[in-house]
Design an enzyme around this catalytic site. Sequence first.
Site, short mmCIF file in Angstrom:
data_model
loop_
_atom_site.label_atom_id
_atom_site.label_comp_id
_atom_site.label_asym_id
_atom_site.label_seq_id
_atom_site.Cartn_x
_atom_site.Cartn_y
_atom_site.Cartn_z
N ASN A 7 2.90 -11.95 -11.37
CA ASN A 7 2.25 -12.03 -10.13
C ASN A 7 1.10 -10.83 -10.33
O ASN A 7 1.47 -9.68 -10.27
CB ASN A 7 3.01 -11.87 -9.27
CG ASN A 7 2.56 -11.80 -7.88
OD1 ASN A 7 1.24 -11.62 -7.80
ND2 ASN A 7 3.33 -12.14 -6.85
N LYS A 14 3.26 -7.47 -10.76
CA LYS A 14 4.52 -7.75 -10.27
C LYS A 14 5.20 -8.83 -11.27
O LYS A 14 4.32 -9.80 -11.62
CB LYS A 14 4.60 -8.21 -9.06
CG LYS A 14 4.45 -6.95 -8.02
CD LYS A 14 4.51 -7.37 -6.60
CE LYS A 14 3.63 -6.62 -5.60
NZ LYS A 14 3.50 -7.31 -4.10
N ARG A 96 0.94 -16.68 -10.81
CA ARG A 96 0.35 -16.73 -9.63
C ARG A 96 -1.16 -16.50 -10.01
O ARG A 96 -1.58 -15.59 -10.71
CB ARG A 96 0.78 -15.81 -8.57
CG ARG A 96 -0.44 -15.69 -7.36
CD ARG A 96 0.19 -14.37 -6.10
NE ARG A 96 -1.01 -14.12 -5.32
CZ ARG A 96 -1.63 -13.11 -5.53
NH1 ARG A 96 -1.57 -12.37 -6.52
NH2 ARG A 96 -2.53 -13.25 -4.43
N HIS A 174 -3.68 -16.54 0.13
CA HIS A 174 -2.40 -16.15 0.50
C HIS A 174 -1.31 -17.39 0.47
O HIS A 174 -0.43 -17.35 1.37
CB HIS A 174 -2.04 -15.27 1.62
CG HIS A 174 -2.83 -13.88 1.48
ND1 HIS A 174 -3.53 -13.17 2.50
CD2 HIS A 174 -2.77 -13.00 0.64
CE1 HIS A 174 -3.81 -12.13 2.10
NE2 HIS A 174 -3.11 -11.83 0.86
N GLY A 204 -0.72 -7.51 4.66
CA GLY A 204 -0.68 -6.55 3.48
C GLY A 204 -1.87 -5.78 3.26
O GLY A 204 -2.55 -5.22 4.26
N GLY A 206 -4.47 -6.97 1.54
CA GLY A 206 -4.98 -8.22 2.01
C GLY A 206 -4.45 -8.73 3.32
O GLY A 206 -3.31 -8.74 3.49
N ARG A 235 -10.85 -4.02 2.97
CA ARG A 235 -11.76 -4.78 2.89
C ARG A 235 -12.39 -4.96 4.54
O ARG A 235 -11.55 -4.89 5.37
CB ARG A 235 -11.45 -6.46 2.61
CG ARG A 235 -11.18 -6.44 1.04
CD ARG A 235 -10.44 -7.81 0.53
NE ARG A 235 -9.57 -7.25 0.09
CZ ARG A 235 -8.41 -8.39 -0.07
NH1 ARG A 235 -8.72 -9.60 0.00
NH2 ARG A 235 -7.33 -7.94 -0.78
N GLU A 378 6.68 -14.16 -2.60
CA GLU A 378 5.74 -15.08 -3.47
C GLU A 378 6.43 -15.47 -4.94
O GLU A 378 6.33 -16.49 -5.36
CB GLU A 378 4.42 -14.51 -3.97
CG GLU A 378 3.81 -14.28 -2.81
CD GLU A 378 2.31 -13.49 -3.06
OE1 GLU A 378 2.47 -12.64 -3.68
OE2 GLU A 378 1.19 -13.95 -2.40
P1 AMP Z 1 1.42 -5.57 0.44
O1 AMP Z 1 -0.03 -5.88 0.04
O2 AMP Z 1 2.31 -6.80 1.11
O3 AMP Z 1 2.14 -5.02 -0.83
O4 AMP Z 1 1.31 -4.39 1.55
C1 AMP Z 1 0.88 -3.26 1.08
C2 AMP Z 1 0.87 -2.53 2.38
O5 AMP Z 1 1.64 -2.35 3.44
C3 AMP Z 1 0.16 -1.02 2.14
O6 AMP Z 1 -0.77 -0.55 1.92
C4 AMP Z 1 0.53 -0.32 3.67
O7 AMP Z 1 -0.55 -0.23 4.34
C5 AMP Z 1 1.59 -1.45 4.38
N1 AMP Z 1 2.74 -0.92 4.49
C6 AMP Z 1 3.94 -0.84 3.71
N2 AMP Z 1 4.82 -0.14 4.51
C7 AMP Z 1 4.38 0.13 5.79
C8 AMP Z 1 5.11 0.71 6.88
N3 AMP Z 1 6.34 1.01 6.93
N4 AMP Z 1 4.27 0.76 7.92
C9 AMP Z 1 3.00 0.16 8.11
N5 AMP Z 1 2.48 -0.26 6.82
C10 AMP Z 1 3.21 -0.33 5.70
#
Ligand code: AMP
Length: 396
Positions: A7, A14, A96, A174, A204, A206, A235, A378
């Site tokens: 991924n 990942k 992915r 997504h 996330g 994004g 973004r 994912e």
């Molecule tokens: P992802 O793209 O799904 O891996 O999400 C990553 C983003 O999740 C990070 O850049 C953080 O902004 C957010 N994140 C992770 N843990 C937390 C948390 N405990 N509280 C708020 N945001 C979080």
Amino acid sequence: MKVLVLNSGSSSQKSSLYPMDETLPDDPPTPIWEGKIEWRDRIAEAEIKNARGVVQKNRAKVSSRAEAVEQLLGTLTTGDRPALTSLTNIDVVGHRVVHGGPKYEGPVSLTPEVRAGIAKVSDFAPLHNRAELSGVPQIAVFDTGFQRRMPLAAVVYPGPYQWFEQNIRRYGFHGINHQYCATRAARLLGRDLNSLKLVTCHLGNGCSLAAIRDGHSVDTTMGFTPLEGLMMGTRSGSIDPGILTYLIRTGRLDGQRIDDVLNTESGLLGISGTSGDMREILAAKNKGHTRAKLAFEIYVHRLQAGIGAMVAVLGGIDALIFTAGVGENSAEVREAACKQLTFLGLKLDDAANRQRTSDRDIAAPDSAVRVLIIRAQEDWAIAKECWHIMRSLRHD
Ligand code: AMP
């Protein structure tokens, strides 16, 4: 059957290894090996987790992404009690792929023709795509696939019709996770997916929303690229295109700079001036940082507006789903997003919202709308697609 999932993200890779039986489990299993690399300035930071939950971390200088992936995959067969004795024990590799363009929808075997087709659409997602080609994939699962059949009204931009003919259209991203969350939500609720109206919030780095009716996506916030829609970490999300023509006309920015600004210098980072990470924005806001507070407010405002639009497109909502880093972990963002939805009869259970476990309902018992936190899976969703393809090939 051993399924390896690769991924690729813009600055991370990942990977997961799943052993799969004749029947699929109802709940997502823990992979027997999980690897993640993040790289910056030619330094790769790897984190490997084996089936016993033992985590091994290392940092190494690498000359390319391919070398980093090579090193990561090396850990499958090395160390104390390795996951595999040989990489040849892997039955299928699922990958992915961010963009399938107008052509690809469902998972496909990565033949040379498909690889060439993917390379052609890589310009659509400048943060991600080409990297997919430097791994060792065999089956491609497209992040645009789930949104591929949205109604034309949600797909076609109201510019000249010729744009649509040139494949300049809304694709949505997504999709692997939006689709997974819809299926998982139906299971958690004990309902038939074909009877549900769902809004999935993938928040996330994004961020995007999807409106899902009867298991199909009928609208989403990302479009031609993963830049449209909600405000994100770095973004901008949707802005008036007139700003861009103004910047170009007055010679302030050229096309490449605009791309950089909108993708990497905007969103939470651009407004706060401090970080694109929601954890840091929340910490700074709660210490009184004015621009972090504004960044949070814009993020929430656009999220509320987006959810409202999705509910209107669906003509109602049975469940609102939060997923991905922010969606799964930030009670504050979830609470803020739900605050304006009480007119729908949606009521959060505040204590449940603050608990740190996923795949559960956090709505109050008398809420008219269920609210779920679902962990993004994912890799497991891709592994399942590979399993289905391999089984159909065996039974052909
Ligand atoms: P992802 O793209 O799904 O891996 O999400 C990553 C983003 O999740 C990070 O850049 C953080 O902004 C957010 N994140 C992770 N843990 C937390 C948390 N405990 N509280 C708020 N945001 C979080």
